[in-house]
Design a protein around this motif. Structure first.
Motif, PDB file in Angstrom:
ATOM      1  N   LEU A   1      86.866  63.351  63.720  1.00  0.00           N
ATOM      2  CA  LEU A   1      87.077  64.466  62.784  1.00  0.00           C
ATOM      3  C   LEU A   1      87.971  64.036  61.632  1.00  0.00           C
ATOM      4  O   LEU A   1      87.680  64.321  60.467  1.00  0.00           O
ATOM      5  CB  LEU A   1      87.688  65.660  63.514  1.00  0.00           C
ATOM      6  CG  LEU A   1      87.816  66.940  62.684  1.00  0.00           C
ATOM      7  CD1 LEU A   1      86.491  67.680  62.639  1.00  0.00           C
ATOM      8  CD2 LEU A   1      88.890  67.862  63.242  1.00  0.00           C
TER       9      LEU A   1
ATOM     10  N   VAL B   1      78.410  72.350  63.824  1.00  0.00           N
ATOM     11  CA  VAL B   1      78.218  71.349  64.876  1.00  0.00           C
ATOM     12  C   VAL B   1      79.407  71.400  65.824  1.00  0.00           C
ATOM     13  O   VAL B   1      80.558  71.357  65.391  1.00  0.00           O
ATOM     14  CB  VAL B   1      78.080  69.933  64.271  1.00  0.00           C
ATOM     15  CG1 VAL B   1      78.011  68.883  65.374  1.00  0.00           C
ATOM     16  CG2 VAL B   1      76.851  69.850  63.382  1.00  0.00           C
TER      17      VAL B   1
ATOM     18  N   LYS C   1      87.249  62.230  69.817  1.00  0.00           N
ATOM     19  CA  LYS C   1      86.765  63.367  69.011  1.00  0.00           C
ATOM     20  C   LYS C   1      87.687  63.630  67.811  1.00  0.00           C
ATOM     21  O   LYS C   1      87.220  63.811  66.698  1.00  0.00           O
ATOM     22  CB  LYS C   1      86.661  64.636  69.872  1.00  0.00           C
ATOM     23  CG  LYS C   1      85.724  64.521  71.045  1.00  0.00           C
ATOM     24  CD  LYS C   1      85.447  65.862  71.709  1.00  0.00           C
ATOM     25  CE  LYS C   1      86.693  66.565  72.212  1.00  0.00           C
ATOM     26  NZ  LYS C   1      87.424  65.767  73.240  1.00  0.00           N
TER      27      LYS C   1
ATOM     28  N   ASP D   1      86.140  70.407  66.356  1.00  0.00           N
ATOM     29  CA  ASP D   1      86.743  69.563  67.385  1.00  0.00           C
ATOM     30  C   ASP D   1      87.273  70.482  68.482  1.00  0.00           C
ATOM     31  O   ASP D   1      88.272  71.168  68.312  1.00  0.00           O
ATOM     32  CB  ASP D   1      87.888  68.740  66.756  1.00  0.00           C
ATOM     33  CG  ASP D   1      88.601  67.867  67.789  1.00  0.00           C
ATOM     34  OD1 ASP D   1      88.041  67.666  68.878  1.00  0.00           O
ATOM     35  OD2 ASP D   1      89.727  67.413  67.501  1.00  0.00           O
TER      36      ASP D   1
ATOM     37  N   LEU E   1      81.603  69.621  68.580  1.00  0.00           N
ATOM     38  CA  LEU E   1      81.954  68.295  69.076  1.00  0.00           C
ATOM     39  C   LEU E   1      82.530  68.455  70.482  1.00  0.00           C
ATOM     40  O   LEU E   1      83.627  68.969  70.663  1.00  0.00           O
ATOM     41  CB  LEU E   1      82.978  67.666  68.123  1.00  0.00           C
ATOM     42  CG  LEU E   1      83.336  66.192  68.265  1.00  0.00           C
ATOM     43  CD1 LEU E   1      82.086  65.319  68.166  1.00  0.00           C
ATOM     44  CD2 LEU E   1      84.333  65.798  67.191  1.00  0.00           C
TER      45      LEU E   1
ATOM     46  N   MET F   1      72.733  63.196  62.325  1.00  0.00           N
ATOM     47  CA  MET F   1      73.141  64.593  62.441  1.00  0.00           C
ATOM     48  C   MET F   1      72.322  65.470  61.490  1.00  0.00           C
ATOM     49  O   MET F   1      71.871  66.556  61.855  1.00  0.00           O
ATOM     50  CB  MET F   1      74.639  64.710  62.148  1.00  0.00           C
ATOM     51  CG  MET F   1      75.256  66.031  62.529  1.00  0.00           C
ATOM     52  SD  MET F   1      77.053  65.939  62.628  1.00  0.00           S
ATOM     53  CE  MET F   1      77.475  65.342  61.001  1.00  0.00           C
TER      54      MET F   1
ATOM     55  N   LEU G   1      82.244  70.895  61.347  1.00  0.00           N
ATOM     56  CA  LEU G   1      82.391  70.161  62.611  1.00  0.00           C
ATOM     57  C   LEU G   1      83.583  70.725  63.366  1.00  0.00           C
ATOM     58  O   LEU G   1      84.692  70.778  62.838  1.00  0.00           O
ATOM     59  CB  LEU G   1      82.598  68.670  62.321  1.00  0.00           C
ATOM     60  CG  LEU G   1      82.621  67.722  63.514  1.00  0.00           C
ATOM     61  CD1 LEU G   1      81.245  67.647  64.167  1.00  0.00           C
ATOM     62  CD2 LEU G   1      83.061  66.322  63.082  1.00  0.00           C
TER      63      LEU G   1
ATOM     64  N   LYS H   1      75.944  60.185  60.517  1.00  0.00           N
ATOM     65  CA  LYS H   1      75.781  61.344  59.625  1.00  0.00           C
ATOM     66  C   LYS H   1      74.309  61.587  59.295  1.00  0.00           C
ATOM     67  O   LYS H   1      73.859  62.738  59.261  1.00  0.00           O
ATOM     68  CB  LYS H   1      76.601  61.148  58.346  1.00  0.00           C
ATOM     69  CG  LYS H   1      78.103  61.269  58.564  1.00  0.00           C
ATOM     70  CD  LYS H   1      78.878  61.324  57.261  1.00  0.00           C
ATOM     71  CE  LYS H   1      79.046  59.960  56.648  1.00  0.00           C
ATOM     72  NZ  LYS H   1      79.937  59.984  55.474  1.00  0.00           N
TER      73      LYS H   1
END
Length: 364
Positions: free
Chosen positions: A79, A65, A75, A115, A67, A283, A113, A280
């Motif tokens: 994280l 994913v 952001k 960042d 961000l 997502m 994820l 979550k």
């Protein structure tokens, strides 16, 4: 005149040209030229022999994913809150200057994820570190667009425009247009519906702009010139996107309710840990992930360590996830769960699995 200047001139001309019947062909050609120049910007100079500076992040986990957001929207805080990774967060802009990966564990899945540094306006033209951010963004399975709830929808519109400019289409399906170049025979245009947004003349003009004089084109739905250009260029990335509005603790409850009711939107507060579980879950839904549990003959299913697969996966996909030699030795499978007509149903490799199914594989 450089490519950036050409892009700027075309954008200005499109902005000042009134849209009507007399100008539609002119606007269509301008859009085709604009897409061509933007592709050149992203590809960079050919035969340069030197790779551009980017973010080399190894893909790991069950999904990736990206961000994405403007500086100082939260952001890095998100994280640090959801993963064991610490990303520097501060009240000033551009705290994050490189790509920082973290892993969210949810429903047994490891979701990577990333960042990414804050995107600024003009990122599509290479300003800031926009090109590197966008390059990593294209490798992801979905985009989480982090937005500041205090700034309304302005950030969302600007970021969507930047991503559209580099061929990333958010929450859209690829156009249902068949297109194939051929060696001769001219241009053949067929439509299975009435075309109201584009004419045959416009189609031919756009093709000629790309120096295509022999091709088969079939429109299966009614589309305009933008969709046709996307199909011809061919490098468009269609990705699910979740718009995450942070700092909801600083706005009125009426504004929170308005934002939360918009399509593809989730409202959160990183500082007060509000609504993060719903984020979550959303997502997981947008990544279209499912969990399939396995069992051995005569034993209970292993509910501790499930297989993480994509929605629509078959028994064959599950076998590949268990061991690469399993498909070659596959005899039959048995399934318990939503995809089975009855418990323990015997199935083949092409059987589609559902979330939380239990699978037993019998080898030859």
């Amino acid at each position: 005149m450089g490519i950036l200047e050409k892009i700027s001139e075309i954008e200005k001309e499109i902005a000042r040209t009134q849209k009507n019947k007399a100008t539609e062909y002119h606007l269509g050609l301008l859009k085709a030229k604009l897409a061509k120049y933007r592709a050149q910007i992203l590809e960079g100079p050919k035969n340069s022999g030197q790779k551009g500076e980017g973010f080399d992040v190894m893909k790991s986990g069950d999904a990736r994913v990206a961000l994405i957001g403007f500086p100082s929207v939260g952001k890095s805080t998100l994280l640090s809150t959801l993963t064991s990774t610490t990303s520097e967060a501060a009240s000033y802009e551009f705290t994050t200057l490189t790509c920082i990966p973290g892993v969210i564990q949810h429903n047994g899945a490891n979701i990577q994820l990333l960042d990414l540094p804050g995107i600024i306006e003009g990122a599509a033209a290479g300003k800031g570190r926009g090109r590197q951010v966008i390059a990593v963004g294209r490798t992801a399975d979905m985009v989480v667009m982090m937005l500041d709830a205090l700034k309304g929808d302005v950030q969302k519109e600007l970021l969507t425009k930047e991503l559209e400019a580099v061929g990333i289409r958010l929450n859209k399906k690829p156009p249902n247009i068949y297109y194939k170049e051929k060696k001769g025979g001219g241009i053949s245009i067929t439509a299975t519906c009435t075309l109201t947004k584009i004419s045959e003349k416009m189609i031919q003009l756009i093709l000629h702009e790309y120096k295509i004089f022999n091709a088969d084109i079939v429109f299966r739905e009614d589309y305009g010139e933008d969709a046709l250009i996307d199909v011809i260029v061919g490098n468009r990335k269609y990705m699910p996107c979740l718009y995450v509005y942070n700092k909801i603790d600083q706005i009125s409850i009426e504004e929170v309710d308005r934002i939360a009711r918009q399509p593809h939107c989730v409202v959160i507060s990183c500082n007060m840990l509000l609504n993060l579980d719903h984020f979550k879950d959303s997502m997981w839904k947008y990544l279209a992930l499912i969990t399939v549990y396995t069992k051995k003959p005569g034993k209970k299913p292993d509910f501790e360590d499930g297989l993480i697969l994509r929605s629509g996966s078959t028994v064959e996909h599950a076998c590949h996830a268990i061991h690469r030699t399993l498909v070659a030795n596959f005899k039959y499978g048995q399934v318990w769960g939503l995809s089975a007509k009855y418990n323990g149903q015997h199935v083949g490799l092409s059987h589609k699995l559902c979330h939380e199914d239990v699978l037993l594989v019998t080898k030859k």
